[in-house]
Design an enzyme around this catalytic site. Structure first.
Site, PDB file in Angstrom:
ATOM      1  N   ASP A  49      12.713  29.419  58.323  1.00  0.00           N
ATOM      2  CA  ASP A  49      12.111  28.298  57.604  1.00  0.00           C
ATOM      3  C   ASP A  49      10.759  28.756  57.062  1.00  0.00           C
ATOM      4  O   ASP A  49      10.018  29.470  57.746  1.00  0.00           O
ATOM      5  CB  ASP A  49      11.927  27.133  58.571  1.00  0.00           C
ATOM      6  CG  ASP A  49      11.734  25.799  57.879  1.00  0.00           C
ATOM      7  OD1 ASP A  49      10.950  25.732  56.909  1.00  0.00           O
ATOM      8  OD2 ASP A  49      12.363  24.811  58.298  1.00  0.00           O
ATOM      9  N   LYS A  97      18.544  25.870  63.913  1.00  0.00           N
ATOM     10  CA  LYS A  97      18.278  24.832  62.916  1.00  0.00           C
ATOM     11  C   LYS A  97      19.320  24.856  61.804  1.00  0.00           C
ATOM     12  O   LYS A  97      19.530  25.863  61.144  1.00  0.00           O
ATOM     13  CB  LYS A  97      16.879  25.040  62.319  1.00  0.00           C
ATOM     14  CG  LYS A  97      16.459  23.920  61.381  1.00  0.00           C
ATOM     15  CD  LYS A  97      14.992  24.044  60.992  1.00  0.00           C
ATOM     16  CE  LYS A  97      14.545  22.853  60.158  1.00  0.00           C
ATOM     17  NZ  LYS A  97      13.111  22.903  59.834  1.00  0.00           N
ATOM     18  N   ASP A 123      14.819  28.906  53.798  1.00  0.00           N
ATOM     19  CA  ASP A 123      15.077  27.712  52.985  1.00  0.00           C
ATOM     20  C   ASP A 123      14.052  27.541  51.863  1.00  0.00           C
ATOM     21  O   ASP A 123      14.353  26.991  50.810  1.00  0.00           O
ATOM     22  CB  ASP A 123      15.140  26.447  53.852  1.00  0.00           C
ATOM     23  CG  ASP A 123      13.893  26.217  54.692  1.00  0.00           C
ATOM     24  OD1 ASP A 123      12.993  27.087  54.711  1.00  0.00           O
ATOM     25  OD2 ASP A 123      13.820  25.156  55.346  1.00  0.00           O
ATOM     26  N   HIS A 124      12.833  28.005  52.089  1.00  0.00           N
ATOM     27  CA  HIS A 124      11.755  27.945  51.080  1.00  0.00           C
ATOM     28  C   HIS A 124      10.610  28.789  51.595  1.00  0.00           C
ATOM     29  O   HIS A 124      10.734  29.448  52.635  1.00  0.00           O
ATOM     30  CB  HIS A 124      11.299  26.499  50.829  1.00  0.00           C
ATOM     31  CG  HIS A 124      11.029  25.730  52.086  1.00  0.00           C
ATOM     32  ND1 HIS A 124       9.933  25.970  52.877  1.00  0.00           N
ATOM     33  CD2 HIS A 124      11.738  24.752  52.712  1.00  0.00           C
ATOM     34  CE1 HIS A 124       9.953  25.161  53.920  1.00  0.00           C
ATOM     35  NE2 HIS A 124      11.047  24.418  53.866  1.00  0.00           N
ATOM     36  N   HIS A 147      -3.426  20.232  37.677  1.00  0.00           N
ATOM     37  CA  HIS A 147      -2.354  19.416  37.122  1.00  0.00           C
ATOM     38  C   HIS A 147      -2.255  18.136  37.956  1.00  0.00           C
ATOM     39  O   HIS A 147      -2.424  18.176  39.179  1.00  0.00           O
ATOM     40  CB  HIS A 147      -1.029  20.197  37.190  1.00  0.00           C
ATOM     41  CG  HIS A 147       0.103  19.534  36.477  1.00  0.00           C
ATOM     42  ND1 HIS A 147       0.865  18.538  37.064  1.00  0.00           N
ATOM     43  CD2 HIS A 147       0.623  19.722  35.232  1.00  0.00           C
ATOM     44  CE1 HIS A 147       1.802  18.147  36.208  1.00  0.00           C
ATOM     45  NE2 HIS A 147       1.661  18.848  35.088  1.00  0.00           N
ATOM     46  N   CYS A 171      13.086  21.355  53.313  1.00  0.00           N
ATOM     47  CA  CYS A 171      14.111  21.793  54.270  1.00  0.00           C
ATOM     48  C   CYS A 171      15.524  21.318  53.958  1.00  0.00           C
ATOM     49  O   CYS A 171      16.409  22.113  53.633  1.00  0.00           O
ATOM     50  CB  CYS A 171      13.715  21.350  55.673  1.00  0.00           C
ATOM     51  SG  CYS A 171      12.122  22.007  56.214  1.00  0.00           S
TER      52      CYS A 171
END
Length: 565
Positions: free
Chosen positions: A62, A150, A335-336, A273, A102
């Protein structure tokens, strides 16, 4: 003991450096001698039929920044087993999540479909529990299967705060939803097993290999999901605050080259932004941070990555000791990523590189060694790759493409007609800490980010070859390129309609939740993760929600939007 652990006779994390190098040299010599398992293979539909189908092990962590797996990111922390996979396998240096959070990201990985196709809008809304994943398909085709750790790709999980924040992101208020990012050092100098839950699951996976997998006559597929290097909960900020603590020990900090840590450049708050400002504020990052504070947060994060690498190493060591490594394709991804204070943020939920760029390495029989693939790929490619490895025909409706044409030498040489990955990837985000649906089109040169309906929020355009820190939005400077990329994005996804559908979904879900808590509504909503701000002016924030609900769209619009799928 807790420090030694039952997984191996001598866990990799605890081996002396000289012994570790000797072990890796031995495995390296073995790896060079492994024959290509695909040699002599034939085609069946759109997939290989191996003479002996390989085992497959997928380790998914993760929040691992994919840029740490190649230069210059790999100079900041020791990752010996990721480096081992790089040397003896194929690494994809431009791999991306399909949704930087996630559950939606994992839903894409397990389904092979883009986020809007499965309507995995936030951490509460993922796949149906009965959805047929690539592991289910492999099991139907004779693979022995096992999962540890997980998963987090089905609906119904995560905190009430997490889902309510996602549903109310369009409300006209600004509330801190996280604890301020912080570090916490374990006093014990030699503490190795910091993330106990992950180590326990790693031990379970190793024991399964030793006790079960070694005896199978059929091929197996093993999945291990790790929580690290995701930040830990921050109870000192209040029980309802999220996970903003970067937590490690001296043992892992010693793996980090402190002097090599880069202090990220930040734009002034006034120049950010508008969506970035919302994200930074809700993540409690708009206050003052010293350079030392920022550097320490990043150092602790990198140390957590080093601990993650050691768990991957335990799996590799077990496969080698059991003489399974030469028969097994090993895949590592995440996942990222983790912003770790880049762009004045931590966590993910962003299309910036630290958040969206993921590691993706493949090693094993038939996989090219010491190759870095520059092509853009994404996590939806895991599903077809898994089936392709197993020799299972690929469904026609997948968003992803098999990675074997890019990573298997036999495949590439003998089957040039196989459809190759397109020169772009799509990532989208619809969850909390971001007040507009976000869409990224990544090509070899450009990163184009569009928001909401495409007109109400300014888009962003970055040329990463010239601006790797993504500090200069050149969308208005190059209108022709911006228009061309926007048209390409719209040919892939009708993003204004998707945004409208998510907007409608958020209101419907919030109303259902409000009705479910009944008379306790005011108390419950005031004491979610945003409680420190909410309780200062509770009536003001309840009024803002009521005004948002008054703009409740016609149900006929929702039905119209659903037709886009």
């Amino acid at each position: 003991s807790e420090e030694a652990g039952p997984a191996t006779k001598a866990g990799l994390a605890e081996l002396p450096p000289v012994m570790l190098l000797l072990w890796m040299s031995a495995v390296a010599a073995w790896a060079l001698a492994v024959p290509a398992l695909g040699a002599g293979g034939q085609r069946r539909g759109s997939a290989w039929v191996w003479p002996d189908a390989p085992n497959v092990v997928l380790v998914a962590s993760d929040s691992f920044d994919g840029r740490l797996t190649f230069y210059p990111g790999n100079q900041v922390v020791e990752l010996p087993f990721i480096n081992f996979m790089k040397a003896h396998g194929t690494s994809f240096v431009n791999a991306y999540t399909n949704s930087p959070i996630c559950c939606p990201s994992r839903a894409a990985m397990w389904s092979g479909l883009f986020t809007h196709l499965t309507e995995s809008w936030n951490n509460f809304k993922g796949l149906d529990p009965n959805y047929k994943t690539w592991m289910d398909v492999m099991e139907q085709h004779g693979y022995q299967t096992q999962k540890f750790g997980k998963l987090d790709y089905t609906s119904g999980h995560h905190s009430v705060s997490n889902r309510v924040e996602a549903w109310t992101r369009d409300v006209a208020f600004l509330l801190r939803q996280e604890g301020r990012p912080m570090i916490n050092l374990i006093p014990k100098e030699s503490k190795v097993r910091v993330m106990k839950k992950d180590w326990k699951n790693t031990d379970r996976a190793v024991n399964w290999l030793r006790q079960k997998a070694i005896n199978y006559t059929q091929p197996f597929v093993l999945y291990l999901g790790l929580n690290l290097p995701h930040p830990y909960p921050s109870p000192s900020s209040g029980e309802n605050f999220g996970s903003s603590t970067f937590y490690t020990s001296h043992y892992w900090l010693k793996k980090v080259s402190y002097d090599a840590i880069k202090i990220p450049k930040w734009l002034p708050l006034s120049e950010m932004h508008p969506v970035d400002y919302y994200s930074s504020y809700t993540k409690n990052c708009t206050g003052k941070f010293t350079k030392r504070e920022i550097k320490n947060i990043r150092a602790f994060y990198y140390a957590m990555c080093a601990e993650t690498d050691a768990m991957l190493g335990e799996i590799i060591l077990a496969l080698r000791q059991l003489d399974l490594l030469q028969k097994t394709i090993v895949i590592y991804t995440s996942d990222h990523g983790e912003l770790a204070m880049e762009h004045r943020q931590f966590y993910k939920m962003s299309m910036y590189e630290a958040s969206a760029h993921v590691p993706l390495l493949i090693m094993g029989p038939g996989i090219k060694a010491n190759v870095q693939v520059p092509n853009v790929v994404s996590l939806v490619d895991i599903y077809p790759t898994m089936l392709d490895i197993a020799g299972i025909p690929l469904p026609q409706n997948l968003s992803g493409y098999s990675l074997l044409p890019l990573s298997s030498e036999t495949f590439q040489n003998e089957h040039r007609s196989q459809a190759l990955h397109p020169p772009w990837i799509l990532s989208e985000f619809h969850g909390c800490n971001v007040n507009a649906s976000t869409y990224m089109l990544r090509t070899s040169q450009w990163k184009y980010i569009a928001y909401a309906d495409g007109t109400s929020v300014l888009p962003q355009l970055f040329d990463l070859s010239l601006d790797p820190d993504e500090l200069t939005n050149i969308a208005t400077k190059f209108p022709e390129i911006t228009y061309s990329l926007d048209q390409k994005l719209r040919s892939i996804i009708n993003y204004p309609q998707v945004s409208a559908s998510v907007h409608q979904y958020n209101k419907e879900q919030f109303i259902k939740w409000k009705q479910s808590v009944g008379q306790n509504y005011s108390n419950v909503i005031a004491n979610l993760r945003w409680h420190q701000d909410w309780l200062k002016e509770p009536r003001k924030y309840e009024r803002a929600i009521n005004q948002w609900l008054k703009a409740y769209a016609n149900p006929k619009l929702l039905n119209k939007n659903k037709k886009m799928f």
